[in-house]
Design an enzyme around this catalytic site. Sequence first.
Site, PDB file in Angstrom:
ATOM      1  N   GLY A 168      86.428  42.900  87.448  1.00  0.00           N
ATOM      2  CA  GLY A 168      87.761  42.492  86.998  1.00  0.00           C
ATOM      3  C   GLY A 168      88.738  43.621  87.243  1.00  0.00           C
ATOM      4  O   GLY A 168      88.321  44.775  87.387  1.00  0.00           O
ATOM      5  N   CYS A 210      80.397  45.867  88.137  1.00  0.00           N
ATOM      6  CA  CYS A 210      81.671  46.612  88.048  1.00  0.00           C
ATOM      7  C   CYS A 210      82.253  46.570  86.623  1.00  0.00           C
ATOM      8  O   CYS A 210      81.705  47.184  85.725  1.00  0.00           O
ATOM      9  CB  CYS A 210      82.654  46.101  89.105  1.00  0.00           C
ATOM     10  SG  CYS A 210      84.058  47.199  89.302  1.00  0.00           S
ATOM     11  N   TYR A 211      83.329  45.815  86.386  1.00  0.00           N
ATOM     12  CA  TYR A 211      83.886  45.741  85.027  1.00  0.00           C
ATOM     13  C   TYR A 211      82.823  45.224  84.054  1.00  0.00           C
ATOM     14  O   TYR A 211      82.720  45.697  82.916  1.00  0.00           O
ATOM     15  CB  TYR A 211      85.117  44.824  85.038  1.00  0.00           C
ATOM     16  CG  TYR A 211      85.791  44.669  83.700  1.00  0.00           C
ATOM     17  CD1 TYR A 211      86.750  45.574  83.268  1.00  0.00           C
ATOM     18  CD2 TYR A 211      85.455  43.600  82.861  1.00  0.00           C
ATOM     19  CE1 TYR A 211      87.365  45.424  82.035  1.00  0.00           C
ATOM     20  CE2 TYR A 211      86.067  43.434  81.633  1.00  0.00           C
ATOM     21  CZ  TYR A 211      87.022  44.348  81.222  1.00  0.00           C
ATOM     22  OH  TYR A 211      87.631  44.195  80.007  1.00  0.00           O
ATOM     23  N   HIS A 245      79.697  46.375  94.019  1.00  0.00           N
ATOM     24  CA  HIS A 245      79.749  44.911  94.183  1.00  0.00           C
ATOM     25  C   HIS A 245      78.618  44.429  95.092  1.00  0.00           C
ATOM     26  O   HIS A 245      78.655  44.644  96.301  1.00  0.00           O
ATOM     27  CB  HIS A 245      81.109  44.502  94.757  1.00  0.00           C
ATOM     28  CG  HIS A 245      82.205  44.670  93.766  1.00  0.00           C
ATOM     29  ND1 HIS A 245      82.670  43.634  92.994  1.00  0.00           N
ATOM     30  CD2 HIS A 245      82.906  45.772  93.386  1.00  0.00           C
ATOM     31  CE1 HIS A 245      83.628  44.081  92.193  1.00  0.00           C
ATOM     32  NE2 HIS A 245      83.787  45.374  92.411  1.00  0.00           N
ATOM     33  N   GLU A 262      78.020  41.383  95.712  1.00  0.00           N
ATOM     34  CA  GLU A 262      78.370  40.109  96.341  1.00  0.00           C
ATOM     35  C   GLU A 262      79.109  40.250  97.666  1.00  0.00           C
ATOM     36  O   GLU A 262      79.291  39.265  98.373  1.00  0.00           O
ATOM     37  CB  GLU A 262      79.206  39.262  95.359  1.00  0.00           C
ATOM     38  CG  GLU A 262      80.611  39.770  95.043  1.00  0.00           C
ATOM     39  CD  GLU A 262      80.653  40.852  93.950  1.00  0.00           C
ATOM     40  OE1 GLU A 262      79.638  41.520  93.733  1.00  0.00           O
ATOM     41  OE2 GLU A 262      81.729  41.045  93.355  1.00  0.00           O
ATOM     42  N   GLY A 269      93.966  14.600 107.284  1.00  0.00           N
ATOM     43  CA  GLY A 269      93.366  14.772 108.606  1.00  0.00           C
ATOM     44  C   GLY A 269      92.566  16.060 108.694  1.00  0.00           C
ATOM     45  O   GLY A 269      91.902  16.318 109.692  1.00  0.00           O
ATOM     46  N   ASP A 295      88.822  19.128 104.523  1.00  0.00           N
ATOM     47  CA  ASP A 295      88.615  19.001 103.071  1.00  0.00           C
ATOM     48  C   ASP A 295      88.892  17.577 102.593  1.00  0.00           C
ATOM     49  O   ASP A 295      88.066  16.973 101.900  1.00  0.00           O
ATOM     50  CB  ASP A 295      89.521  19.954 102.286  1.00  0.00           C
ATOM     51  CG  ASP A 295      89.371  21.398 102.726  1.00  0.00           C
ATOM     52  OD1 ASP A 295      88.328  21.703 103.320  1.00  0.00           O
ATOM     53  OD2 ASP A 295      90.280  22.196 102.472  1.00  0.00           O
ATOM     54  N   LYS A 308      85.358  26.802 102.177  1.00  0.00           N
ATOM     55  CA  LYS A 308      85.521  25.990 103.387  1.00  0.00           C
ATOM     56  C   LYS A 308      84.199  25.769 104.135  1.00  0.00           C
ATOM     57  O   LYS A 308      83.894  24.659 104.560  1.00  0.00           O
ATOM     58  CB  LYS A 308      86.526  26.708 104.283  1.00  0.00           C
ATOM     59  CG  LYS A 308      86.945  25.945 105.478  1.00  0.00           C
ATOM     60  CD  LYS A 308      87.790  24.765 105.099  1.00  0.00           C
ATOM     61  CE  LYS A 308      89.174  24.825 105.520  1.00  0.00           C
ATOM     62  NZ  LYS A 308      90.075  23.898 104.887  1.00  0.00           N
TER      63      LYS A 308
END
Length: 508
Positions: A54, A81-82, A168, A170, A223, A226, A364
Amino acid sequence: MTQIIVIDLGSQLSHLIARRVRELNVFSEVYPNTVPYDTVKKMKGLKGIILSGGPSSIYEDSSPEIDYRILKLGIPVLGICYGHQLIARHVGGEVEGGAKKEYGITDYYIARDSPLFHELPREQKVWMNHGDIVRNMPEGFHITGRTENSPVASFENDSGTIFGVQFHTEVTHTDHGFQMMNNFIYRVCKAESDWNMDNFVDEKIKEIKKRIGKEKAIIGLSGGVDSSTCAALVTKAIGKNLTAIFIDTGFMRLDEPDEIRSAVSSWDLELKIIDSKKVFFEGLKGVSDPEEKRKIIGELFIREFEREAREIDAKYLVQGTIYPDIIESGSTDNSSTIKSHHNVGGLPEDMDLLLCEPLRDLYKDEVRQVAKNIGVPFNLIRRHPFPGPGLAIRIIGECTPERVSIVQKANYILHDELVNNNYYDETWQAFAVLLPINTVGVQGDARSYKQVIALRMVDSVDAMTANFTKVPHNLLEKISTRITNEIPHIGRVVFDITNKPPGTIEWE
Ligand code: XMP
């Protein structure tokens, strides 16, 4: 299904953690830091809890906290982290505020064996982004790793249920971050590998059926991948009770209404194309500010949808909202607004329709996986993303019909050249932006004073970060020559060499 939850303490990366867990085939969702203890306690199949990073310092007055009884559930917890600092302070460790910051790639040394670091090298590169530093841990905890500035870059408790890492795991910049998450999920939490796209699709179809029931729904089809994927998914759940609406705002790509008509012609889905150009041009008259544009467009879309919904007595509006739309609109508890995506931050408060957004937790590339899984045609899946506000946010300054026509042609030429030169699939997204300036040139031996087109092409996986595409210069030359030759208003073409961050993909 087993699951690992992520508690969001405000990082732009919180959702990426959940996504990494899902990539490792375990179900994961993000919860706000205010999630009640009882809710967590009753969660079915809960095998682990991850506290995100954070932007705050734990010493700020309003810095986010959690219900600390969660640490005593006996379910493994990993603080990142945080989250690492929050656990350290809560259990009586020493956390120094505002100390020397560590930012970027840093050398990290494993000081002691831990299931988190199973079979990993003792020295590695990790990605850091913090100000506060954990200096010491109390009895019952041991230090498992350090960096030059962080004497407690990682820790673990004696019973092996509570872990903290200052870096991190991730992000891809941490050499073995993915393996650490794998170790946490399978070695520490003993989760089962029982989540995949088939489950996701089955679960979502059940959920949509339950939510919408026998009511009617409309979906705004643009179109893009998503909304097309969302339409296909919701059709599987409620069949003919879904009607697709394509609002022609006047800011769509050249020939978009025809393309969309032919794309869905083979689907069992009713499509209504509404010509709303007048409404949108009037609404945006004299408006140049990007946030104002986005808010006006968001509201106009909803008003058009409400009218169409009334006609067929639909109660639900289905939207193909995805996670980056939500995080950038500042719609999670501790995140800041980067831009109001028309379908999230641009929604009016007084809206008659109930929202259904089955893809809102996905990125996405995950949407593209769902699309493949449910048989969305490949030519729709491979299309570059196109923003809901359309060309209105690719015209810097006021959107007049003349300026739309210029940017439409520039985008058409760019697209045409990419396809003709087999480069369309080499870049993640490519588009042209019309700038609000004129520059001097020389054409046919005479002075010209014309407008400027900026070309933007980026490589990305999930739109959260992006690098500009290293396009061959001869291709750029072809595109530039065609734009200045075929569009009389344009005298200069420039190429955008900004990554995200610090830029965003779109200019507005
Ligand atoms: P940015 O510009 O925020 O864009 O880096 C990330 C991705 O999202 C698309 N985008 C939008 N999509 N509604 C959408 O449906 C919006 O308001 C919107 N704004 C940006 C953008 O094209 C890129 O792919």
